[in-house]
Structures are given as structure tokens and as C-alpha cells.
Enzyme design. Structure first.
Site, short mmCIF file in Angstrom:
data_model
loop_
_atom_site.label_atom_id
_atom_site.label_comp_id
_atom_site.label_asym_id
_atom_site.label_seq_id
_atom_site.Cartn_x
_atom_site.Cartn_y
_atom_site.Cartn_z
N HIS A 55 -3.46 -7.80 2.52
CA HIS A 55 -4.88 -7.69 2.82
C HIS A 55 -5.68 -8.50 1.79
CE1 HIS A 55 -4.21 -4.15 0.07
NE2 HIS A 55 -5.15 -4.81 -0.56
P1 TYD Z 1 -3.46 0.04 0.30
O1 TYD Z 1 -4.53 -0.48 -0.60
O2 TYD Z 1 -3.39 -0.50 1.70
O3 TYD Z 1 -2.04 -0.12 -0.41
P2 TYD Z 1 -1.10 -1.39 -0.62
O4 TYD Z 1 -1.96 -2.61 -0.60
O5 TYD Z 1 -0.46 -1.15 -1.93
O6 TYD Z 1 -0.09 -1.42 0.45
O7 TYD Z 1 -3.59 1.62 0.34
C1 TYD Z 1 -2.61 2.42 0.96
C2 TYD Z 1 -3.27 3.71 1.43
O8 TYD Z 1 -3.77 4.43 0.29
C3 TYD Z 1 -4.45 3.46 2.35
O9 TYD Z 1 -4.37 4.41 3.40
C4 TYD Z 1 -5.64 3.75 1.52
C5 TYD Z 1 -5.15 4.68 0.41
N1 TYD Z 1 -5.81 4.42 -0.87
C6 TYD Z 1 -6.78 5.30 -1.31
O10 TYD Z 1 -7.09 6.32 -0.66
N2 TYD Z 1 -7.40 5.05 -2.51
C7 TYD Z 1 -7.11 3.96 -3.25
O11 TYD Z 1 -7.69 3.75 -4.35
C8 TYD Z 1 -6.11 3.04 -2.77
C9 TYD Z 1 -5.75 1.81 -3.56
C10 TYD Z 1 -5.49 3.32 -1.58
#
Ligand code: TYD
Length: 138
Positions: A55
Site C-alpha cells: 500500500h
Molecule cells: P496494515 O497497515 O495493512 O499492515 P501491513 O502493511 O503491515 O500489512 O495493517 C494491518 C491491519 O492492522 C489493518 O486492518 C489495520 C490495522 N492497524 C491498526 O488498526 N492500527 C495501526 O496502527 C496499524 C499500522 C494497523
């Protein structure tokens, strides 16, 4: 930061307090990194072969540190792709806004520490690759 490029992202060396009993690294707002930290999170127990990220953020800036072990961060600004291996707890990768990123090749036991410029906000994410390219006007 629609126009940001991967060349706006850089690996910075953080201060290390070396002691016989071990090392200590401190990150202070504005002093060691170019933004104030509003949120900290960390990834761990990532299964072998899994990738994270996939992303971009419209506004969020981040400092990514391999607090333990190693992993690769693949940065893409819509034109140029660059892979950076993080494997030292005193080095941090500054990722500016408007950059597509993927994290992979996590070593066993690795910990990916992220210092972020803003609180969590799902509206700041661009999770669709095509949407990212359109947002960048590519
Ligand atoms: P995401 O940022 O998509 O993780 P990655 O890029 O490491 O794969 O986040 C994964 C899930 O966690 C998503 O459902 C949102 C949640 N999340 C939070 O609730 N708070 C946060 O600070 C972060 C980073 C993620």
C-alpha cells in the site's frame, strides 16, 4: 506528496550509545528524524515467505527499523523501484508519503519497528495498486 520519488526516501544512521553491557539507540522527535512521532508499531512473527505492506500513504511518513533480524523494503514511486535491505538496529529507512511499499524476506525472529508521523487513519491508505498509479497521475 503526489510527486514524491523514491529518492526522497533514505536510510539514516541513528545514534548508538555503545557500552560493554550492550548498545542503546534513541530516536528523538525532530532531532534524529525529520518528523514528530505520533505512533509506534512493530511487526513480528511474520511467517517465512510472507510479505507485508502492499500500500501507499497519502500523508503519513515513517521511519522503518529492523530492530532485530532483517527484511527487505521494496519502494516504488510509480516510475522507479528500489529494494532496501534493513538489517541493523541503528539504521532507519525514512519513507516519505506517496510511496508504494512492500516488505518481504523477513528473517526468522525479525522485528520491524515503525515510527509514524500520524495516528492510524485508514483514509490515508491507498491499498489498490491501480488507484495508486492514478493518484500519482501515471
Ligand atoms: P496494515 O497497515 O495493512 O499492515 P501491513 O502493511 O503491515 O500489512 O495493517 C494491518 C491491519 O492492522 C489493518 O486492518 C489495520 C490495522 N492497524 C491498526 O488498526 N492500527 C495501526 O496502527 C496499524 C499500522 C494497523
Amino acid at each position: 506528496m503526489k510527486k514524491s520519488s523514491i529518492y526522497d526516501c533514505s536510510v539514516i544512521e541513528l545514534p548508538v550509545n555503545h557500552r560493554e553491557k550492550g548498545n542503546l539507540t534513541v530516536v528523538e522527535n525532530s532531532l534524529d528524524i525529520p518528523f514528530d512521532v505520533r505512533r509506534v508499531y512493530y511487526l513480528y512473527d511474520v511467517p517465512s515467505g510472507e510479505s507485508r505492506g502492499g500500500h501507499a500513504h497519502k500523508e503519513l511518513r515513517q521511519l522503518i527499523v529492523a530492530a532485530s533480524g532483517s527484511f527487505d523494503v521494496v519502494l516504488y514511486d510509480g516510475k522507479v523501484k528500489r529494494t532496501i535491505t534493513l538489517n541493523r538496529p541503528f539504521c532507519g529507512l525514512v519513507v516519505v508519503s506517496g510511496i508504494w511499499r512492500e516488505l518481504d524476506d523477513f528473517s526468522s525472529g525479525s522485528v520491524c519497528l515503525v515510527l509514524a508521523s500520524h495516528e492510524y487513519n485508514e483514509r490515508d491508505y491507498i491499498r489498490e495498486y491501480q488507484e495508486f498509479l492514478e493518484w500519482k497521475n501515471i
